[in-house]
Every structure is written in C-alpha cells, then in structure tokens.
Write a protein that holds these residues in place. Structure first.
Motif, mmCIF file in Angstrom:
data_model
loop_
_atom_site.group_PDB
_atom_site.id
_atom_site.type_symbol
_atom_site.label_atom_id
_atom_site.label_comp_id
_atom_site.label_asym_id
_atom_site.label_seq_id
_atom_site.Cartn_x
_atom_site.Cartn_y
_atom_site.Cartn_z
ATOM 1 N N HIS A 1 0.861 -1.188 0.000
ATOM 2 C CA HIS A 1 0.000 0.000 0.000
ATOM 3 C C HIS A 1 0.897 1.239 0.000
ATOM 4 C CE1 HIS A 1 -2.188 -3.150 2.306
ATOM 5 N NE2 HIS A 1 -3.259 -2.694 1.676
ATOM 6 N N SER B 1 -1.088 -0.835 -4.485
ATOM 7 C CA SER B 1 -2.244 0.034 -4.666
ATOM 8 C C SER B 1 -1.899 1.405 -4.107
ATOM 9 C CB SER B 1 -3.476 -0.534 -3.958
ATOM 10 O OG SER B 1 -4.656 0.136 -4.354
ATOM 11 N N GLN C 1 -6.042 4.371 3.925
ATOM 12 C CA GLN C 1 -5.822 3.051 3.345
ATOM 13 C C GLN C 1 -6.876 2.011 3.722
ATOM 14 O OE1 GLN C 1 -1.799 1.635 3.558
ATOM 15 N NE2 GLN C 1 -0.959 3.442 2.560
ATOM 16 N N HIS D 1 -7.941 -5.881 -2.514
ATOM 17 C CA HIS D 1 -7.022 -5.680 -1.386
ATOM 18 C C HIS D 1 -6.025 -6.835 -1.249
ATOM 19 C CE1 HIS D 1 -9.600 -7.815 1.986
ATOM 20 N NE2 HIS D 1 -8.915 -8.669 1.278
#
Length: 421
Positions: free
Chosen positions: A321, A338, A347, A358
């Motif tokens: 992330h 991402s 997040q 995810h």
C-alpha cells in the motif's frame, strides 16, 4: 518507530536500513517450510486421513465433522447478521464487482494482411479455491475480494475454505451464492485444494492470503496448481511532504494491527514531520498491542535528503500500500500494489469498499506484478486462420525460417498445401 536519515550523522545506518527493507521478501520460508512440506506431502499421499488429522491438531477441528459446510448454515448466518452489516457487505460487493467488470478484457480478431486473420479468446478458469484466513480477525472482505472477480470472470466452480469461518464470512458466502465452502485451512487446506481428496475435489488455482504456513504451502504446490502470489505480512508506505501527522500515524497503526510482522514506513524530507509521525504512531498504538509490537519491530520513518530521493526510495521498496500527497504524484510511482491519493483516502477504505482488490503483492513483489484482479481468473487463447491466398503470401517466409532452424518437417507441412518458397 525507528527514525533514520540517508545523509549526515547516521546516514550510513539509514542507508543500510533501507537496503534491509528492500530485501525483506521471503524471510519466513526458512522457519516454516519444512513443516509445511511435511503437511503437504501427507495430504497428497493420504488425502482425507491426513487432512483431518492435521486439521484436528492445528485447528482443533473434529475429525468426524463434515468438511463441507451446509449451505443452510450459511443462509442462517446471513439472516443472523445485523441489517447494517449486510448493507455494508452489499455496498462493498457492488464496488468490487463494478471494478472487476471494468477490468474484464475482451476477445478480439483482426487482419494483419490479406488472407490472414488472428485473434484472442478470453476464457475463464474452470475452478478456483479462495482461502479466507480466520486467525485474529474475521475477514469477510477477503472472501468478497477473492470470489467476486472469479464470478465476473465466469469461473464455474468457486470454492471457499477457512478453518474457523466467522458468521460474517459465512454470511458473505451466502450473499454471493457460494455453496461449496469447506471448513479447513492451513497448509493442509492448501494441499487439499491442490491435489484433491475423497471429500475435496481439486481446483485449478488457489488465491487469497494466509499465514506463513499457508504461503509456504502455496509455494510448494505452485507447479501442480496455479497460485496468485506468495503474500507475506501486510505493508504500508506513506510518502508525504505535507500530510497531517495524526492522520499519517493512524494509517500506519491501521495496517500494523494486522500482524506483528507487518511493515510500516513513512518517507519524507521533513525531519520535524517524521518525528511527529513517530510520536503520534506510538501514542495511537498504546491500546493496540499488535500494532505497538509491529511498529516497534518494523516501523521506520525515513528522512530523505531530497524529494527526488524520497520518491526513489519509495519505488525501491515497492510497497503493498502506498499513500502520496496529490494526484500529480502518481506520475512518478513505478512500483506499488495500490496507491491512495491525499488525506481523504485512508488506506483502510481500500481494504473494504473502494473496489480495487485488497489482495496485493508484498515483500517487494510489486516490482513484478499488481494485485489480484479479474485477470488472475482468466486465460488467453490465441486464434489464427489463413485463406489459400494468405497461406501463399506468408507461407514462403515460414518455410525459410523452418529450414534455417533445421525443421524440415515444418517446411514440408506448409509445402504440402501447394506453397512454393
């Protein structure tokens, strides 16, 4: 949370710490691989007997209970959860489905020349197994993220497994219409999906995150059943020059509470901001023991010498992330699972309801691939067709290449249709 610099006093230590973080992938295999290998081999050899024995030993499951969960139990779970929870699952599912539908590639054909037509068919896998962890927290979101793209892709048989599925997970399965859900997990569950047993038919691909033993088992079966990726402990990188310390710290704590081995990194050129973020993270994690342990072990604030260096370090670390300050920052991002833009994009929103998957690459694997997507459930089949004119046009070139390679049978197969080179 450790604070390091890339230059000046302590710069050598800081650069060494960044190098260490860059090499963080696959550090757990040595500890767990022998045990995982023993479990996988046992299930491969003895099927249900080994599967049940290891499930009883590791997960406390009754050796006589059915592995397949009754769909009525899932429907009862859906009826049991509060309406607000069901609405939240439905909203998340709608966004995940819409995103996967946007990702879905199309079949196509075109003619590169007269008499030659080529194309690509998009076809789904026949079966997939979705692993849903059930350790510290119930994870219905993981079932949504792994099963919905499979449904969008058109996979006919979607299997879910979890050693101790929570009510919310069973409810999510019922909501999605999943009827094949096995109560099993760990390396033994992965092996059952990969090789099949009397009770559990094998699948073509295994997707979804798990603990170190699950990851090791996926690595061991990867040549017998396809897998998505070897996902390790979760990671967060925040690269910011102007973020608010309490908000940055909150994101760091949020990802850190998943696992004591989670990795939380803040990168900036602003020394004062780095210190404030570290202090805030420590304060916010005081009542969150897992996050506190994770931040103490693996939390790092990196003070870079320039914005360019901060960006380069961010790409070197290739985090699962990544949060950046503005939409313009996306232009310099090369490696990330991402990306979250700005202070209004915490997040955890991506963990649940945004739509993008995810299930993301960890351990620096974001240098090589993106997160789970509809593409993971598809295969591309190429198609080609010649007319007599097309074969006469392109055949001589193929004959010359075949003869250069010494493959005379290839050349004769083309000549047999009247092609003259």
């Amino acid at each position: 949370m450790e604070i390091v610099r890339t230059t000046g006093l302590g710069g050598r230590r800081g650069r060494a710490r960044i190098d260490e973080l860059e090499r963080r992938g696959a550090t757990l295999d040595a500890r767990v691989l022998p045990t995982a290998e023993r479990i996988v081999n046992a299930v491969r050899k003895d099927g249900d007997k080994a599967l049940r024995a290891w499930s009883a030993k590791l997960d406390g499951l009754d050796t006589k209970s059915p592995l397949l969960i009754d769909p009525a139990r899932m429907q009862a779970a859906l009826a049991e959860i509060p309406t607000a929870m069901r609405n939240a699952l439905e909203q998340a599912a709608a966004n995940i489905r819409a995103f996967a539908e946007k990702q879905m590639p199309q079949s196509w054909t075109f003619e590169p020349g007269d008499g030659l037509s080529v194309g690509q068919l998009v076809r789904p896998l026949d079966s997939v197994g979705c692993y849903v962890p059930s350790g510290r927290h119930p994870l219905p979101s993981t079932l949504l993220m792994t099963a919905i793209p499979a449904q969008v892709a058109g996979v006919r048989r979607i299997v879910a497994i979890s050693p101790r599925p929570a009510t919310e997970v069973l409810a999510a399965a019922a909501m999605l219409g999943i009827t094949e859900f096995y109560q099993m997990g760990g390396a033994q569950g992965v092996a059952a999906l990969a090789y099949g047993t009397a009770s559990v038919p094998r699948v073509d691909k295994i997707v979804g995150p798990g603990n170190a033993y699950v990851t090791a088992a996926k690595k061991l079966v990867a040549f017998d059943a396809s897998i998505d990726m070897l996902a390790g402990p979760t990671e967060i990188i925040v690269t910011s020059e102007r973020g608010k310390a309490n908000e940055i710290a909150a994101d760091l704590v949020a990802q850190s509470e998943h696992d004591p081995d989670a990795v939380a990194i803040f990168i900036t050129t602003q020394a004062d901001l780095a210190r404030r973020v570290a202090a805030e993270a420590k304060q916010q994690a005081r009542s969150n023991p897992i996050a506190a342990l994770s931040l103490d072990r693996n939390g790092v604030a990196i003070i870079a010498s320039s914005i360019e260096e901060a960006r380069e370090i961010t790409n070197r670390l290739a985090g699962e992330h990544l949060t950046v300050d503005t939409a313009e920052d996306v232009a310099w991002v090369r490696h990330a699972g991402s990306v979250f833009i700005g202070r209004w994009s915490p997040q955890p929103m991506g963990d649940y309801v945004s739509g993008p998957n995810h299930t993301l690459p960890t351990g620096g694997v974001a240098r090589l691939r993106g997160g789970l997507s509809v593409y993971d459930y598809l295969k591309l089949i190429t198609v080609q067709q010649y007319t007599p004119q097309g074969l006469a046009t392109y055949g001589p070139a193929a004959i010359r290449v075949a003869e250069a390679e010494g493959l005379t049978g290839h050349a004769e197969a083309i000549r047999s249709r009247g092609v003259v080179a």
